[in-house]
Design a protein around this motif. Structure first.
Motif, PDB file in Angstrom:
ATOM      1  N   SER A   1       2.653   8.964   9.966  1.00 51.25           N
ATOM      2  CA  SER A   1       1.525   8.034   9.824  1.00 51.25           C
ATOM      3  C   SER A   1       1.854   6.854   8.926  1.00 51.25           C
ATOM      4  CB  SER A   1       0.301   8.753   9.240  1.00 51.25           C
ATOM      5  OG  SER A   1      -0.130   9.718  10.128  1.00 51.25           O
ATOM      6  N   LYS A   2       2.447   7.168   7.765  1.00 53.46           N
ATOM      7  CA  LYS A   2       2.738   6.102   6.788  1.00 53.46           C
ATOM      8  C   LYS A   2       3.686   5.056   7.376  1.00 53.46           C
ATOM      9  CE  LYS A   2       0.840   8.019   2.945  1.00 53.46           C
ATOM     10  NZ  LYS A   2      -0.440   7.575   2.474  1.00 53.46           N
ATOM     11  N   LYS A   3       4.647   5.538   8.160  1.00 55.40           N
ATOM     12  CA  LYS A   3       5.598   4.603   8.767  1.00 55.40           C
ATOM     13  C   LYS A   3       4.896   3.701   9.779  1.00 55.40           C
ATOM     14  CE  LYS A   3       9.862   7.296   8.459  1.00 55.40           C
ATOM     15  NZ  LYS A   3      10.850   8.017   9.261  1.00 55.40           N
TER      16      LYS A   3
ATOM     17  N   ILE B   1       1.747   2.876   9.729  1.00 55.05           N
ATOM     18  CA  ILE B   1       0.884   1.966   8.979  1.00 55.05           C
ATOM     19  C   ILE B   1       1.690   0.780   8.457  1.00 55.05           C
ATOM     20  CG2 ILE B   1      -0.436   1.782   6.810  1.00 55.05           C
ATOM     21  CD1 ILE B   1      -1.366   4.682   7.404  1.00 55.05           C
ATOM     22  N   SER B   2       2.946   1.079   8.051  1.00 58.97           N
ATOM     23  CA  SER B   2       3.761   0.020   7.447  1.00 58.97           C
ATOM     24  C   SER B   2       4.141  -1.066   8.458  1.00 58.97           C
ATOM     25  CB  SER B   2       5.011   0.607   6.791  1.00 58.97           C
ATOM     26  OG  SER B   2       5.880   1.066   7.793  1.00 58.97           O
TER      27      SER B   2
ATOM     28  N   GLU C   1       2.091  -3.892   7.418  1.00 60.77           N
ATOM     29  CA  GLU C   1       2.010  -4.162   5.980  1.00 60.77           C
ATOM     30  C   GLU C   1       2.371  -5.619   5.719  1.00 60.77           C
ATOM     31  OE1 GLU C   1       2.597  -1.747   1.964  1.00 60.77           O
ATOM     32  OE2 GLU C   1       4.141  -1.474   3.466  1.00 60.77           O
TER      33      GLU C   1
ATOM     34  N   ALA D   1      -2.272   2.111  -2.412  1.00 58.21           N
ATOM     35  CA  ALA D   1      -1.922   3.518  -2.182  1.00 58.21           C
ATOM     36  C   ALA D   1      -3.198   4.362  -2.158  1.00 58.21           C
ATOM     37  CB  ALA D   1      -1.007   3.993  -3.296  1.00 58.21           C
ATOM     38  N   ASP D   2      -3.154   5.449  -1.425  1.00 62.87           N
ATOM     39  CA  ASP D   2      -4.281   6.384  -1.347  1.00 62.87           C
ATOM     40  C   ASP D   2      -5.612   5.729  -1.009  1.00 62.87           C
ATOM     41  OD1 ASP D   2      -2.658   8.525  -1.919  1.00 62.87           O
ATOM     42  OD2 ASP D   2      -2.836   8.182  -4.078  1.00 62.87           O
TER      43      ASP D   2
ATOM     44  N   GLU E   1      -6.083   3.346   5.617  1.00 66.07           N
ATOM     45  CA  GLU E   1      -5.014   3.982   6.400  1.00 66.07           C
ATOM     46  C   GLU E   1      -5.511   4.329   7.798  1.00 66.07           C
ATOM     47  OE1 GLU E   1      -2.686   6.180   2.741  1.00 66.07           O
ATOM     48  OE2 GLU E   1      -3.209   7.344   4.506  1.00 66.07           O
TER      49      GLU E   1
END
Lengths: 204, 217
Positions: free
Chosen positions: B94-96, B98-99, B102, B110-111, B116
């Motif tokens: 997920s984080k990848k 989202i980036s 960015e 963050a958080d 997100e």
């Protein structure tokens, strides 16, 4: 002609912009709530009137709409509003800006080429206030039960998580503090205060 | 739609033509995504299957069994070509994903689960919209509209069922045309699946559109 009357009388905002961001249509609802008459904004870039649209996210999704025919949704829970309008008189004391749920989508010419983008704007302030008041009443009630030791804090917490809308749960998660610092009872109180202050200061 | 009806309506030959159409459509989608939105995506040669909803879940499970948990973005589309698209990827990625969006000047807080979630929905909306629109456009110059996307987070792959995704996949006997591709976001090293499930109503149209498509050559 009848279509124009409909578009000018619906209880929704409707804006049509071309690929260069120039406003081609601005319905009566938009004129009334923005205070900008249609003849003043038509032909001008929407970015001149609303410079906050000049950001990567908006431009990216605008491009996706004109390139692929995508639709893009601006949910109230994330954006609050797209157009900074005053809320209807009934809600002025509770909120600074009208809460909106907006959609952006493609409009094609007779050759099916996407030439324009529409933005529809729905006023969801009433539902937002209702949801907020409901969440606040629920939190107050639960806190009262926990205060009187009629309900374990953990149970109150579960009810809270189950019944609060997703955004409320996310606010809870964001503000939750480590349990070792406070007992659960105090934690619920803190969360109540934080949620309410988040709502009060969201400046929406 | 019953099994026999699909057999008569949608043949293996139709499925092969649809694979070809999707191949061209996805090629266009990935080149436009790179050109217009700066997303470098590789879409593998698609596969088309006609199967029961029950088998559909087995397929998805089989494809994704190497992930512990799966996150999915589901979006309904409607027009002459109508159905449901699902973008499935390992939750850990997920984080990848989202980036992708960015902003160097304004890195993500963050958080912030709300942000997100909305960014994942934005990624899904753009990828699904690009692929579905290109298939519809190529087939019959059809215009597709979309409902808001929905995030189904953190589904344990072993527990995956039709009910997890949508009530309309909860009928095990319902037939579906599954179009599947693997997407690979090279820069971010993220891999996942895009499934498109055509609705019952659009099957007849799909068959006619495919015949018309072939008639052009």
């Amino acid at each position: 002609m009848i279509l124009n009357q409909i578009l000018d009388n619906i209880d929704w905002g409707l804006v049509i912009i071309d690929r260069e961001f120039k406003v081609r249509y601005w319905n009566r609802w938009m004129a009334l709530h923005s205070g900008i008459p249609s003849q003043e904004i038509r032909g001008s870039s929407i970015l001149d009137f609303y410079p906050h649209f000049q950001n990567k996210k908006f431009i990216r999704n605008f491009k996706a709409v004109v390139t692929f025919g995508n639709h893009y949704f601006f949910p109230q829970k994330l954006y609050g509003y797209m157009f900074p309008f005053r809320p209807d008189g009934n809600f002025v004391s509770e909120i600074n800006y009208m809460q909106q749920s907006c959609t952006m989508g493609p409009l094609r010419d007779e050759k099916k080429v996407i030439q324009y983008v529409y933005i529809s704007v729905k006023d969801v302030t009433e539902a937002y206030i209702y949801e907020t008041n409901l969440a606040s009443a629920l939190l107050t009630l639960l806190e009262k039960y926990v205060d009187k030791s009629e309900m374990p804090a953990s149970e109150a917490q579960s009810i809270l998580e189950e019944l609060l809308p997703v955004s409320g749960q996310e606010i809870l998660a964001k503000h939750a503090k480590p349990q070792k610092d406070k007992d659960t009872h105090a934690l619920i109180g803190d969360q109540l205060v934080e949620i309410l202050s988040e709502i009060a200061t969201s400046n929406r | 739609m019953k099994n026999s009806e699909v057999d008569t309506i949608f043949s293996k030959e139709d499925a092969a033509i649809l694979e070809e159409v999707m191949n061209i459509a996805f090629g266009k989608a990935s080149s436009d995504l790179a050109r217009v939105i700066d997303i470098q995506i590789m879409l593998n040669a698609p596969q088309v299957e006609i199967l029961k909803t029950e088998e559909l879940m087995r397929w998805i499970k089989q494809d994704t069994e190497s992930y512990k948990t799966l996150s999915m973005i589901e979006q309904n589309f409607w027009g002459k070509y109508a159905g449901t698209a699902i973008l499935a990827f390992p939750s850990a990625a997920s984080k990848k994903l989202i980036s992708l969006f960015e902003d160097e000047d304004e890195p993500f807080e963050a958080d912030n689960p709300l942000l997100e979630r909305e960014t994942l929905l934005e990624v899904g909306n753009i990828l699904i919209g690009a692929c579905v629109s290109k298939v519809a456009e190529l087939l019959d110059d059809d215009q597709v509209s979309f409902s808001p996307p929905r995030l189904i987070p953190q589904v344990v792959v072993d527990n995956l069922s039709g009910a997890n995704i949508s009530p309309k996949f909860d009928d095990p006997d319902k037939m579906a045309i599954l179009m599947k591709t693997i997407f690979h976001l090279q820069e971010k090293d993220v891999k996942g699946f895009l499934f498109m499930i055509a609705s019952d109503d659009s099957m007849k149209w799909l068959k006619t559109a495919l015949q018309n498509f072939m008639a052009k050559f």
